[in-house]
Structure formats: C-alpha cells, structure tokens
Design a protein around this motif. Sequence first.
Motif, mmCIF file in Angstrom:
data_model
loop_
_atom_site.group_PDB
_atom_site.id
_atom_site.type_symbol
_atom_site.label_atom_id
_atom_site.label_comp_id
_atom_site.label_asym_id
_atom_site.label_seq_id
_atom_site.Cartn_x
_atom_site.Cartn_y
_atom_site.Cartn_z
ATOM 1 N N LEU A 118 -0.217 9.478 7.186
ATOM 2 C CA LEU A 118 -1.124 9.374 5.728
ATOM 3 C C LEU A 118 -2.724 9.501 6.960
ATOM 4 N N LYS A 119 -2.700 8.979 8.034
ATOM 5 C CA LYS A 119 -3.670 9.631 9.190
ATOM 6 C C LYS A 119 -3.861 11.016 8.737
ATOM 7 N N ARG A 120 -3.052 11.691 8.884
ATOM 8 C CA ARG A 120 -3.660 13.229 9.398
ATOM 9 C C ARG A 120 -4.077 13.643 7.618
ATOM 10 N N ALA A 121 -3.507 13.112 6.400
ATOM 11 C CA ALA A 121 -3.513 13.749 4.949
ATOM 12 C C ALA A 121 -5.110 13.537 4.818
ATOM 13 N N LEU A 122 -4.950 11.656 4.950
ATOM 14 C CA LEU A 122 -6.338 11.310 4.389
ATOM 15 C C LEU A 122 -7.593 11.149 5.788
ATOM 16 N N SER A 123 -7.235 12.094 7.038
ATOM 17 C CA SER A 123 -8.461 12.106 7.785
ATOM 18 C C SER A 123 -8.599 10.979 7.674
ATOM 19 N N LEU A 124 -7.751 10.022 8.057
ATOM 20 C CA LEU A 124 -7.756 8.384 8.873
ATOM 21 C C LEU A 124 -8.109 8.189 10.326
ATOM 22 N N GLY A 175 8.170 13.972 -0.223
ATOM 23 C CA GLY A 175 9.301 15.083 0.860
ATOM 24 C C GLY A 175 8.196 16.375 0.636
ATOM 25 N N ASN A 176 6.862 15.202 1.081
ATOM 26 C CA ASN A 176 5.974 16.400 2.051
ATOM 27 C C ASN A 176 5.175 15.903 3.037
ATOM 28 N N GLY A 177 5.546 15.032 3.814
ATOM 29 C CA GLY A 177 4.984 14.587 4.729
ATOM 30 C C GLY A 177 5.268 12.875 4.989
ATOM 31 N N GLY A 178 5.964 11.820 3.186
ATOM 32 C CA GLY A 178 5.992 10.592 2.642
ATOM 33 C C GLY A 178 4.414 9.723 3.249
ATOM 34 N N HIS A 179 4.896 9.054 2.702
ATOM 35 C CA HIS A 179 3.949 8.359 2.214
ATOM 36 C C HIS A 179 3.641 7.380 3.866
ATOM 37 N N GLY A 180 4.028 7.456 5.222
ATOM 38 C CA GLY A 180 3.875 6.430 6.456
ATOM 39 C C GLY A 180 2.546 6.232 6.410
ATOM 40 N N LEU A 181 1.916 5.412 7.456
ATOM 41 C CA LEU A 181 1.001 5.905 7.633
ATOM 42 C C LEU A 181 0.425 7.075 9.184
ATOM 43 N N GLY A 182 1.670 7.432 9.405
ATOM 44 C CA GLY A 182 1.135 8.264 10.441
ATOM 45 C C GLY A 182 0.948 9.843 9.502
ATOM 46 N N ALA A 186 -3.377 -2.611 9.884
ATOM 47 C CA ALA A 186 -3.953 -3.141 8.903
ATOM 48 C C ALA A 186 -4.973 -2.439 7.828
ATOM 49 N N ARG A 187 -6.567 -2.421 9.204
ATOM 50 C CA ARG A 187 -7.779 -1.874 8.498
ATOM 51 C C ARG A 187 -6.742 0.201 7.966
ATOM 52 N N ALA A 188 -6.162 0.678 8.166
ATOM 53 C CA ALA A 188 -6.137 1.550 8.012
ATOM 54 C C ALA A 188 -5.258 1.647 6.070
ATOM 55 N N ALA A 189 -4.643 0.567 6.676
ATOM 56 C CA ALA A 189 -3.759 0.449 5.600
ATOM 57 C C ALA A 189 -4.874 -0.027 4.201
ATOM 58 N N ALA A 190 -5.998 -0.721 4.010
ATOM 59 C CA ALA A 190 -6.850 -1.117 3.078
ATOM 60 C C ALA A 190 -7.725 0.015 3.455
ATOM 61 N N LEU A 191 -7.588 0.924 3.719
ATOM 62 C CA LEU A 191 -8.232 2.548 3.882
ATOM 63 C C LEU A 191 -8.116 3.093 2.825
ATOM 64 N N VAL A 192 -6.642 2.846 2.741
ATOM 65 C CA VAL A 192 -5.386 3.693 1.943
ATOM 66 C C VAL A 192 -6.174 3.289 0.130
ATOM 67 N N SER A 221 1.096 -0.988 0.391
ATOM 68 C CA SER A 221 0.173 0.156 -0.301
ATOM 69 C C SER A 221 0.403 1.250 0.308
ATOM 70 N N VAL A 222 2.013 1.122 -0.033
ATOM 71 C CA VAL A 222 3.137 2.376 -0.276
ATOM 72 C C VAL A 222 3.476 2.547 -1.484
ATOM 73 N N ARG A 223 3.443 1.422 -1.991
ATOM 74 C CA ARG A 223 3.788 2.104 -4.066
ATOM 75 C C ARG A 223 2.077 2.571 -4.274
ATOM 76 N N ILE A 224 1.181 1.943 -3.434
ATOM 77 C CA ILE A 224 0.280 2.314 -4.161
ATOM 78 C C ILE A 224 -0.273 3.403 -4.102
ATOM 79 N N ALA A 225 0.138 3.717 -2.632
ATOM 80 C CA ALA A 225 0.154 5.701 -1.854
ATOM 81 C C ALA A 225 0.590 6.566 -2.564
#
Length: 211
Positions: A158-164, A149-156, A175-181, A136-140
């Motif tokens: 993505l939680k903020r950027a995608l409102s997870l 270079g602007n926060g990256g694609h880690g779950l931390g 696991a649920r967060a990766a599925a939502l991504v 899901s990192v590749r997918i993101a």
Amino acid sequence: MSARDRFGRPPPGEAPRRPPPQGGFRFVALDVETACGPVSSICQIGLACVREDGGIESWSTFVDPGADVAFANTWLHGIGRAHVAGAPLFPAALDLLAPLLGRQPLIQHSGFDSRAVAAACALAGREPPAWLWLDSVRIARAAWPEFKGNGGHGLGHLKRALSLDFHHHDAEEDARAAALVVLKAEARLGLPFTEIAPPPAARRRLAANQG
C-alpha cells in the motif's frame, strides 16, 4: 541532535517524552512492535489520532517488554535494549493510554495488534480492554479489490500503490500509515470508515453507540 536511524527515530536517549494526545478524535490507529516471537512482547506502541478535519496527531512510546526477553526482532524494527531502558512496562503504558483509547474506534492493520494487546494483558494478569477494533486491511480490501493477488493489502504494498510516505516497522509511522489508508478509502468510496467492511460484532457495537 544526532542523525536519525533508518526508521526516522533519534538515537536512544534523545527522543523527548511526550504525553499522549488529548481530546476527541474520529478514530485512532494503533500499531505495536514486538521484541521476539511471543506476541505479548510489546516493545513499542504507536498511535495516529485522526481529528474531524482529517488532521493526524501521532504519538509513540517505547515499552519495556521485560528483562528476560531477547530482542530477536531488532533486525526488523531497529529497537533494542537501549531504546526501552527506562520505558514503562506494559501495564503502566496501558493505564496511560486507556482513557484515550476507550473513547473512539481503534484501527489496526490486520488483527496482530489486538492479539498482542490481549496477550500482553494476559501475561500481566489483566483483562484486555473492551476497545472497539476495526481493521484497515478489511477497509483496504473493500476500497482496492484489484490489489488481491496483485501486491496484496499489506502496508508494504500500500505504501507504493497509494504513494504513502512513512517509515515501515516503526509503530508510530505504521499507525499513521493505517490512518492514511482509512482516509484514502473513505475518499475513494465516499463512505465513512464505520460503514466500510466492519465485522459483524463491530457493526453491532457501532450501531449501539449511535443509538
């Protein structure tokens, strides 16, 4: 029931034992937590099983990583010896999940989870299962290239950027967060996850499965 901890877990001994999900799914996201430095020291496995309608059925189990393992990572994920007391050893957990996880693609967020499963299998003297892993990192990265270079694609981030909404560093929640991504990336790009940045080996296996 007592108050849950900061990861959303009930206290040790109060979590009900549940069988893993059954039935067919589009994909399953898998996350593990480890007890210490060696990636083989799996102490929790979490799943998020995504149905055809986009619904998610999540599940987790604690895993006993072995009596000789020190829980150096407890400060990160909150899992200690009391949580894994009576939990299955990794081979038993693998046998429980193998019928489910061999039926559809697995999503991991980075390559850590597949490495951990392979290392735990090696420690147990077993061949790693031939599961079809996607990342899901590749997918993101394909869906949100502006995060590089602007926060990256880690779950931390993505939680903020995608409102997870999830508790980071709990295997079931991650696991649920990766599925939502993945689901959000599909919606953003208008493509199924199997067509968003699969590595060459996975692309060949997906094509063979569809043939």
